[in-house]
Write an enzyme that holds these catalytic residues in place. Sequence first.
Site, short mmCIF file in Angstrom:
data_model
loop_
_atom_site.label_atom_id
_atom_site.label_comp_id
_atom_site.label_asym_id
_atom_site.label_seq_id
_atom_site.Cartn_x
_atom_site.Cartn_y
_atom_site.Cartn_z
N TYR A 154 -5.94 -24.10 -45.60
CA TYR A 154 -6.37 -22.85 -44.95
C TYR A 154 -7.02 -21.91 -45.98
O TYR A 154 -7.91 -21.12 -45.67
CB TYR A 154 -5.19 -22.17 -44.23
CG TYR A 154 -5.63 -21.19 -43.16
CD1 TYR A 154 -6.38 -21.62 -42.06
CD2 TYR A 154 -5.29 -19.84 -43.23
CE1 TYR A 154 -6.79 -20.73 -41.08
CE2 TYR A 154 -5.70 -18.94 -42.25
CZ TYR A 154 -6.44 -19.40 -41.18
OH TYR A 154 -6.85 -18.51 -40.21
N LYS A 161 -7.34 -13.44 -43.80
CA LYS A 161 -6.37 -13.01 -42.77
C LYS A 161 -5.39 -11.99 -43.34
O LYS A 161 -4.96 -11.07 -42.64
CB LYS A 161 -5.62 -14.21 -42.18
CG LYS A 161 -6.47 -15.14 -41.32
CD LYS A 161 -7.07 -14.46 -40.11
CE LYS A 161 -7.61 -15.47 -39.10
NZ LYS A 161 -8.41 -14.83 -38.03
P1 NAD Z 1 -13.47 -20.06 -31.35
O1 NAD Z 1 -14.40 -20.90 -32.14
O2 NAD Z 1 -13.45 -20.27 -29.89
O3 NAD Z 1 -13.74 -18.52 -31.65
C1 NAD Z 1 -14.26 -18.03 -32.85
C2 NAD Z 1 -15.36 -17.07 -32.48
O4 NAD Z 1 -15.87 -16.42 -33.65
C3 NAD Z 1 -16.55 -17.74 -31.78
O5 NAD Z 1 -16.77 -17.11 -30.55
C4 NAD Z 1 -17.69 -17.48 -32.72
O6 NAD Z 1 -18.92 -17.29 -32.04
C5 NAD Z 1 -17.23 -16.19 -33.38
N1 NAD Z 1 -17.97 -15.86 -34.60
C6 NAD Z 1 -17.99 -16.54 -35.78
N2 NAD Z 1 -18.86 -15.96 -36.64
C7 NAD Z 1 -19.38 -14.88 -35.99
C8 NAD Z 1 -20.34 -13.88 -36.34
N3 NAD Z 1 -20.97 -13.87 -37.54
N4 NAD Z 1 -20.63 -12.94 -35.42
C9 NAD Z 1 -20.05 -12.93 -34.20
N5 NAD Z 1 -19.13 -13.85 -33.82
C10 NAD Z 1 -18.81 -14.82 -34.70
O7 NAD Z 1 -12.02 -20.30 -31.99
P2 NAD Z 1 -10.61 -19.58 -31.74
O8 NAD Z 1 -9.61 -20.55 -32.24
O9 NAD Z 1 -10.54 -19.08 -30.36
O10 NAD Z 1 -10.65 -18.37 -32.79
C11 NAD Z 1 -10.48 -17.02 -32.44
C12 NAD Z 1 -9.59 -16.30 -33.44
O11 NAD Z 1 -8.26 -16.81 -33.34
C13 NAD Z 1 -10.02 -16.44 -34.89
O12 NAD Z 1 -9.80 -15.21 -35.56
C14 NAD Z 1 -9.03 -17.47 -35.42
O13 NAD Z 1 -8.85 -17.34 -36.80
C15 NAD Z 1 -7.80 -17.05 -34.65
N6 NAD Z 1 -6.71 -18.03 -34.60
C16 NAD Z 1 -6.94 -19.30 -34.16
C17 NAD Z 1 -5.89 -20.21 -34.10
C18 NAD Z 1 -6.10 -21.63 -33.64
O14 NAD Z 1 -5.30 -22.50 -33.96
N7 NAD Z 1 -7.14 -21.90 -32.88
C19 NAD Z 1 -4.60 -19.81 -34.50
C20 NAD Z 1 -4.39 -18.50 -34.93
C21 NAD Z 1 -5.46 -17.61 -34.98
O1 0WE Z 2 -8.36 -19.51 -38.15
C1 0WE Z 2 -8.38 -20.69 -37.85
C2 0WE Z 2 -9.65 -21.50 -37.96
C3 0WE Z 2 -10.83 -20.69 -38.33
C4 0WE Z 2 -12.03 -21.45 -38.79
C5 0WE Z 2 -12.36 -22.76 -38.43
C6 0WE Z 2 -13.53 -23.34 -38.90
C7 0WE Z 2 -13.92 -24.76 -38.60
C8 0WE Z 2 -15.41 -25.00 -38.71
C9 0WE Z 2 -12.87 -20.77 -39.63
N1 0WE Z 2 -14.01 -21.31 -40.11
C10 0WE Z 2 -14.35 -22.57 -39.75
N2 0WE Z 2 -15.51 -23.08 -40.26
C11 0WE Z 2 -16.04 -24.26 -39.85
O2 0WE Z 2 -17.09 -24.69 -40.37
N3 0WE Z 2 -7.21 -21.29 -37.47
C12 0WE Z 2 -5.98 -20.53 -37.51
C13 0WE Z 2 -7.13 -22.71 -37.07
C14 0WE Z 2 -6.79 -23.47 -38.30
O3 0WE Z 2 -7.73 -23.73 -39.23
C15 0WE Z 2 -7.11 -24.40 -40.27
C16 0WE Z 2 -5.76 -24.58 -39.98
C17 0WE Z 2 -5.54 -23.95 -38.71
C18 0WE Z 2 -4.27 -23.83 -37.98
C19 0WE Z 2 -7.66 -24.88 -41.45
C20 0WE Z 2 -6.83 -25.56 -42.33
C21 0WE Z 2 -5.49 -25.70 -42.06
C22 0WE Z 2 -4.93 -25.22 -40.87
#
Ligand code: NAD
Ligand code: 0WE
Length: 257
Positions: A154, A161
């Site tokens: 991560y 974060k």
């Molecule tokens: P997602 O890909 O659906 O959402 C990420 C969003 O970020 C997308 O809509 C993308 O268009 C937007 N984005 C990225 N760069 C951008 C930019 N320059 N301008 C405007 N928008 C931009 O994935 P998600 O998992 O729904 O992620 C949403 C949030 O939840 C993130 O902050 C992620 O870190 C957090 N999160 C995700 C998880 C997981 O496991 N999926 C867990 C905890 C927290």
């Molecule tokens: O916040 C996230 C993921 C955010 C994310 C994912 C990508 C994949 C594609 C940010 N940047 C990128 N860039 C890319 O090119 N999470 C909380 C999900 C997540 O991501 C991980 C995790 C978990 C959970 C990455 C490594 C280890 C665990």
Amino acid sequence: MVKGKKILVVGLANKYSIASAIASTLHENGAILGFSYQNERFEKFINEFSAENGKGFTEICDLSKDDEIKKLIAKAVKKWGSIDGIVHSVGFAPADQISGNIEDCITREGFQITHDVSSYSFSALLKEAHPYMTENSAAITLTYIGSQEATPNYNVMGMAKASLEASVRYFASTLGSKGIRVNSISAGPIKTLAASGIKGFKTMLNKHGDNTPIARNITAKEVGNTAAFLLSDMSSGITGQTIYVDGGYNIQATSFD
Ligand code: NAD
Ligand code: 0WE
């Protein structure tokens, strides 16, 4: 709970997005929603989703650009006059910043992009929107436990974060007296577009589910429900917090089995 509240949702990409589950719950509970999307690629989906769930507006906004953030808030204010809530569900790191050992992968440019999009964008939104936010309004963002614990791969996202969670405390501290609350939701892993790009994610998801007190992974809907609570007046005494929606994962010590 959020009936009639005008809420801006930032970070919707597709139906798997956490923002999608949040928006559906807000819609089901009577909120009026406006959506911004990163680029043209998402336009069709956003317009369809908004027609079904929003009754508000849609606007393109690349959060790495100040003029686009200005335009987004101006559009919300033009349409609504004021804003009752903001959902920030955005994160991005260049792929090389979230893979391998930190000392091998971190770069000045990668660090800067990751912190700009994943942390500063929340500050930028609040900086621009707060003058138009109403008494009893709220903003939320999404975070992950990798901000607190060194989580394999991560890496630079974890640093961003940590910065995001600190920004929640700083904005909560000064905006509280204006009736604006600021919180984050620390979600357990959910299979979304952002997550599917990560190698070994499925294995991680399975292990995680087996190791939570509730003996399963959480759902995006559960995040949506908590988001609706944090944006509603039901949570009027809560600000500056990181609320864990992770099935209790974060309260456990390391297992030595
Ligand atoms: P997602 O890909 O659906 O959402 C990420 C969003 O970020 C997308 O809509 C993308 O268009 C937007 N984005 C990225 N760069 C951008 C930019 N320059 N301008 C405007 N928008 C931009 O994935 P998600 O998992 O729904 O992620 C949403 C949030 O939840 C993130 O902050 C992620 O870190 C957090 N999160 C995700 C998880 C997981 O496991 N999926 C867990 C905890 C927290
Ligand atoms: O916040 C996230 C993921 C955010 C994310 C994912 C990508 C994949 C594609 C940010 N940047 C990128 N860039 C890319 O090119 N999470 C909380 C999900 C997540 O991501 C991980 C995790 C978990 C959970 C990455 C490594 C280890 C665990």
